[in-house]
Design an enzyme around this catalytic site. Structure first.
Site, PDB file in Angstrom:
ATOM      1  N   LEU A 140     -30.572 -52.512 108.910  1.00 35.71           N
ATOM      2  CA  LEU A 140     -29.469 -51.562 108.743  1.00 35.71           C
ATOM      3  C   LEU A 140     -29.607 -50.833 107.407  1.00 35.71           C
ATOM      4  CD1 LEU A 140     -26.617 -50.450 109.546  1.00 35.71           C
ATOM      5  CD2 LEU A 140     -25.646 -52.431 108.360  1.00 35.71           C
ATOM      6  N   GLU A 379     -24.699 -58.897 103.924  1.00 36.09           N
ATOM      7  CA  GLU A 379     -23.818 -58.762 105.104  1.00 36.09           C
ATOM      8  C   GLU A 379     -22.430 -58.278 104.687  1.00 36.09           C
ATOM      9  OE1 GLU A 379     -24.275 -61.428 108.339  1.00 36.09           O
ATOM     10  OE2 GLU A 379     -26.400 -61.709 107.929  1.00 36.09           O
TER      11      GLU A 379
HETATM   12  C1  LIG Z   1     -31.516 -61.097  99.740  1.00 33.27           C
HETATM   13  C2  LIG Z   1     -30.982 -59.963 100.555  1.00 33.27           C
HETATM   14  C3  LIG Z   1     -31.203 -59.936 101.930  1.00 33.27           C
HETATM   15  C4  LIG Z   1     -30.731 -58.863 102.693  1.00 33.27           C
HETATM   16  N1  LIG Z   1     -31.013 -58.834 104.043  1.00 33.27           N
HETATM   17  C5  LIG Z   1     -30.687 -57.718 104.752  1.00 33.27           C
HETATM   18  C6  LIG Z   1     -31.113 -57.583 106.117  1.00 33.27           C
HETATM   19  O1  LIG Z   1     -31.745 -58.482 106.696  1.00 33.27           O
HETATM   20  N2  LIG Z   1     -30.838 -56.418 106.768  1.00 33.27           N
HETATM   21  C7  LIG Z   1     -30.132 -55.408 106.180  1.00 33.27           C
HETATM   22  O2  LIG Z   1     -29.914 -54.389 106.831  1.00 33.27           O
HETATM   23  N3  LIG Z   1     -29.715 -55.510 104.887  1.00 33.27           N
HETATM   24  C8  LIG Z   1     -29.976 -56.635 104.172  1.00 33.27           C
HETATM   25  N4  LIG Z   1     -29.578 -56.745 102.847  1.00 33.27           N
HETATM   26  C9  LIG Z   1     -28.841 -55.645 102.239  1.00 33.27           C
HETATM   27  C10 LIG Z   1     -27.385 -55.990 101.929  1.00 33.27           C
HETATM   28  O3  LIG Z   1     -26.652 -56.082 103.119  1.00 33.27           O
HETATM   29  C11 LIG Z   1     -26.857 -54.913 100.959  1.00 33.27           C
HETATM   30  O4  LIG Z   1     -27.442 -55.196  99.709  1.00 33.27           O
HETATM   31  C12 LIG Z   1     -25.348 -54.906 100.848  1.00 33.27           C
HETATM   32  O5  LIG Z   1     -24.745 -54.445 102.040  1.00 33.27           O
HETATM   33  C13 LIG Z   1     -24.850 -54.024  99.686  1.00 33.27           C
HETATM   34  O6  LIG Z   1     -25.470 -52.777  99.706  1.00 33.27           O
HETATM   35  P1  LIG Z   1     -26.156 -52.219  98.359  1.00 33.27           P
HETATM   36  O7  LIG Z   1     -27.016 -53.297  97.819  1.00 33.27           O
HETATM   37  O8  LIG Z   1     -26.769 -50.922  98.673  1.00 33.27           O
HETATM   38  O9  LIG Z   1     -24.958 -52.030  97.337  1.00 33.27           O
HETATM   39  P2  LIG Z   1     -24.025 -50.722  97.212  1.00 33.27           P
HETATM   40  O10 LIG Z   1     -23.475 -50.349  98.534  1.00 33.27           O
HETATM   41  O11 LIG Z   1     -24.762 -49.684  96.432  1.00 33.27           O
HETATM   42  O12 LIG Z   1     -22.856 -51.285  96.318  1.00 33.27           O
HETATM   43  C14 LIG Z   1     -22.958 -51.468  94.903  1.00 33.27           C
HETATM   44  C15 LIG Z   1     -21.609 -51.974  94.404  1.00 33.27           C
HETATM   45  O13 LIG Z   1     -20.586 -50.976  94.664  1.00 33.27           O
HETATM   46  C16 LIG Z   1     -19.544 -51.560  95.411  1.00 33.27           C
HETATM   47  N5  LIG Z   1     -18.988 -50.555  96.315  1.00 33.27           N
HETATM   48  C17 LIG Z   1     -19.652 -49.702  97.144  1.00 33.27           C
HETATM   49  N6  LIG Z   1     -18.786 -48.939  97.831  1.00 33.27           N
HETATM   50  C18 LIG Z   1     -17.544 -49.316  97.447  1.00 33.27           C
HETATM   51  C19 LIG Z   1     -16.219 -48.914  97.806  1.00 33.27           C
HETATM   52  N7  LIG Z   1     -15.981 -47.986  98.746  1.00 33.27           N
HETATM   53  N8  LIG Z   1     -15.178 -49.523  97.192  1.00 33.27           N
HETATM   54  C20 LIG Z   1     -15.382 -50.488  96.273  1.00 33.27           C
HETATM   55  N9  LIG Z   1     -16.605 -50.917  95.886  1.00 33.27           N
HETATM   56  C21 LIG Z   1     -17.666 -50.342  96.477  1.00 33.27           C
HETATM   57  C22 LIG Z   1     -20.190 -52.723  96.176  1.00 33.27           C
HETATM   58  O14 LIG Z   1     -19.247 -53.671  96.601  1.00 33.27           O
HETATM   59  C23 LIG Z   1     -21.152 -53.250  95.112  1.00 33.27           C
HETATM   60  O15 LIG Z   1     -20.463 -54.069  94.215  1.00 33.27           O
HETATM   61  C24 LIG Z   1     -29.993 -57.826 102.076  1.00 33.27           C
HETATM   62  C25 LIG Z   1     -29.761 -57.868 100.692  1.00 33.27           C
HETATM   63  C26 LIG Z   1     -30.245 -58.910  99.934  1.00 33.27           C
HETATM   64  C27 LIG Z   1     -29.993 -58.903  98.450  1.00 33.27           C
END
Ligand SMILES: Cc1cc2nc3c(=O)[nH]c(=O)nc-3n(C[C@H](O)[C@H](O)[C@H](O)COP(=O)(O)OP(=O)(O)OC[C@H]3O[C@@H](n4cnc5c(N)ncnc54)[C@H](O)[C@@H]3O)c2cc1C
Length: 395
Positions: A140, A379
């Site tokens: 995703l 997630e």
């Molecule tokens: C070890 C690991 C395994 C993973 N495995 C998968 C996988 O198998 N498949 C997959 O698709 N993804 C996977 N992910 C991705 C994971 O789901 C994302 O990292 C997560 O959804 C957060 O997205 P981001 O890292 O882009 O953070 P961002 O979305 O950039 O967020 C950064 C910060 O801003 C905050 N934020 C963002 N928008 C808002 C809002 N509207 N209001 C308040 N706060 C906000 C967030 O809460 C966070 O604190 C994995 C991540 C890790 C670290």
């Protein structure tokens, strides 16, 4: 100002029953024994070497843990969601990396395929996943699209009997090891969240390439890497649901899969508490075991109280997850946020009780302290869970 009574207990009739069935207890005990005897001995070494637990996957499949939510007619073991969270908890107590490998296969790969795939896709893919012939992945997230999943850009276009995918996915658990990925891509460039569709992409599909694994703070024995799609061709039949239903499939899948991350956090929390108790009874300062100091006792009591609350909420959320209740997704988000934050706090306190030794990799708590960190992030971050809960209450 008038107030309304918020109905936080939408189930009618009897209240929740938190007792386990004899089958659930049997499964929990079996997974616990397996985790302690077969997984624990190599956990530290795999973490240090960033080595995926490949040699364990066959045994995990033999226990029926890779197709737990898959019906028997599609080759699975057809366990109920409470059994599933019990199994994740027991694996995570010993090795959170192994637990996430297993939970991703079950909840974000098998579950959407069973829930939204055609019978032909189910019959073609699920028996292989459920029997351990392949593990699963879920694509995703992209470099520019995390919490805001609807902004993703990986594109899919129809070409005769095939879909052709172009784009990039980031942070994909089990990347390179998975035999199948559920991938979300954009089929309508102007469709916003209604322009997304979900596909089953075989790990060996032409045009799919796995990137360099991430060098992670924790969960080092799990594999996380980007996926690149360059004219990647898959059969037209690999579309899940209908074109344009991708976002709906994502939301339904995450509502379900967050239970697995909540359970992972509960398992880590349990272990952090066990380690704290053992260390506090053993370590002597000021002439007595530190467990005799009230400040240490209070930390342990707080950890145990929070653990009980997280575990009960996680099992309750699991027990209602397939009832079609409107609040099932909210409960899963509450459980995920509460259990993951509680487990982070517990690992912090357990390490504090270990003193300087806790800061050393020789002690298990150091690895758990690193492993637990991601549970409030993947997630859906804690902030996103709170948005789900608030939207439900304020709609
Ligand atoms: C070890 C690991 C395994 C993973 N495995 C998968 C996988 O198998 N498949 C997959 O698709 N993804 C996977 N992910 C991705 C994971 O789901 C994302 O990292 C997560 O959804 C957060 O997205 P981001 O890292 O882009 O953070 P961002 O979305 O950039 O967020 C950064 C910060 O801003 C905050 N934020 C963002 N928008 C808002 C809002 N509207 N209001 C308040 N706060 C906000 C967030 O809460 C966070 O604190 C994995 C991540 C890790 C670290």
């Amino acid at each position: 100002m008038s107030t309304e009574t918020l109905d936080l207990e939408e189930r009618t009739g009897a209240g929740p029953d938190f007792s386990l069935t004899s089958e659930q207890e049997l499964l929990r005990d079996e997974v616990r024994r397996f985790a302690e005897e077969r997984i624990l001995p190599g956990t530290g070494e795999r973490d240090k070497a960033h080595r995926f637990p490949e040699e364990l996957m066959g045994e995990i499949a033999e226990l029926g843990l890779l197709g737990m939510l898959v019906e028997e007619r599609w080759g699975g073991t057809g366990f109920d969601p409470v059994s599933y969270v019990l199994a994740v908890e027991e694996l995570a107590r010993i090795c959170p990396s192994t637990a996430v490998t297993m939970s991703v296969t079950n909840s974000v790969c098998c579950w959407p395929i069973q829930s939204f795939g055609s019978d032909e896709v189910r019959a073609r893919v699920l028996p292989t996943l459920a029997s351990g012939g392949a593990i699963g992945g879920f694509g995703l997230t992209e470099p520019g699209s995390g919490s805001d999943a609807a902004s993703l850009r990986t594109a899919a276009r129809r070409d005769g009997d095939e879909w052709v995918l172009d784009g990039e996915k980031a942070w994909i658990t089990n990347a390179g090891y998975a035999g199948y990925y559920v991938v979300i891509a954009r089929t309508d460039p102007d469709g916003g969240h209604r322009g997304l569709s979900a596909f089953v992409v075989p790990g060996d599909a032409p045009g799919l390439r796995v990137g360099t694994p991430e060098d992670k703070l924790g969960l080092r024995a799990s594999r996380t890497a980007p996926l690149y799609f360059d004219g990647c061709r898959i059969p037209a039949a690999n579309l899940l649901g209908e074109e344009g239903q991708g976002f709906k499939i994502v939301l339904a899948t995450l509502d379900h899969s967050r239970l697995g991350i909540a359970a992972q956090a509960v398992g880590i929390h349990q272990r952090a508490l066990e380690l704290a108790v053992a260390y506090a009874k053993d370590r002597v300062q000021f002439g007595v075991p530190i467990a005799k100091h009230q400040a240490i006792q209070f930390k342990i009591a707080e950890m145990a109280t929070q653990l009980a609350a997280s575990r009960v909420l996680t099992r309750y959320a699991a027990s209602v997850s397939e009832d079609g209740r409107p609040d099932a997704g909210r409960l899963a988000s509450e459980a995920k946020a509460m259990a993951s934050e509680g487990a982070n706090k517990a690992c912090w306190e357990s390490l504090q009780i270990h003193g300087g030794n806790g800061f050393c990799e020789e002690y298990e708590i150091a690895r758990l302290y690193r492993d637990v960190r991601v549970t409030t992030i993947y997630e859906g971050t804690s902030e996103m869970q709170r948005l789900v809960v608030a939207r439900h209450l304020l709609r």
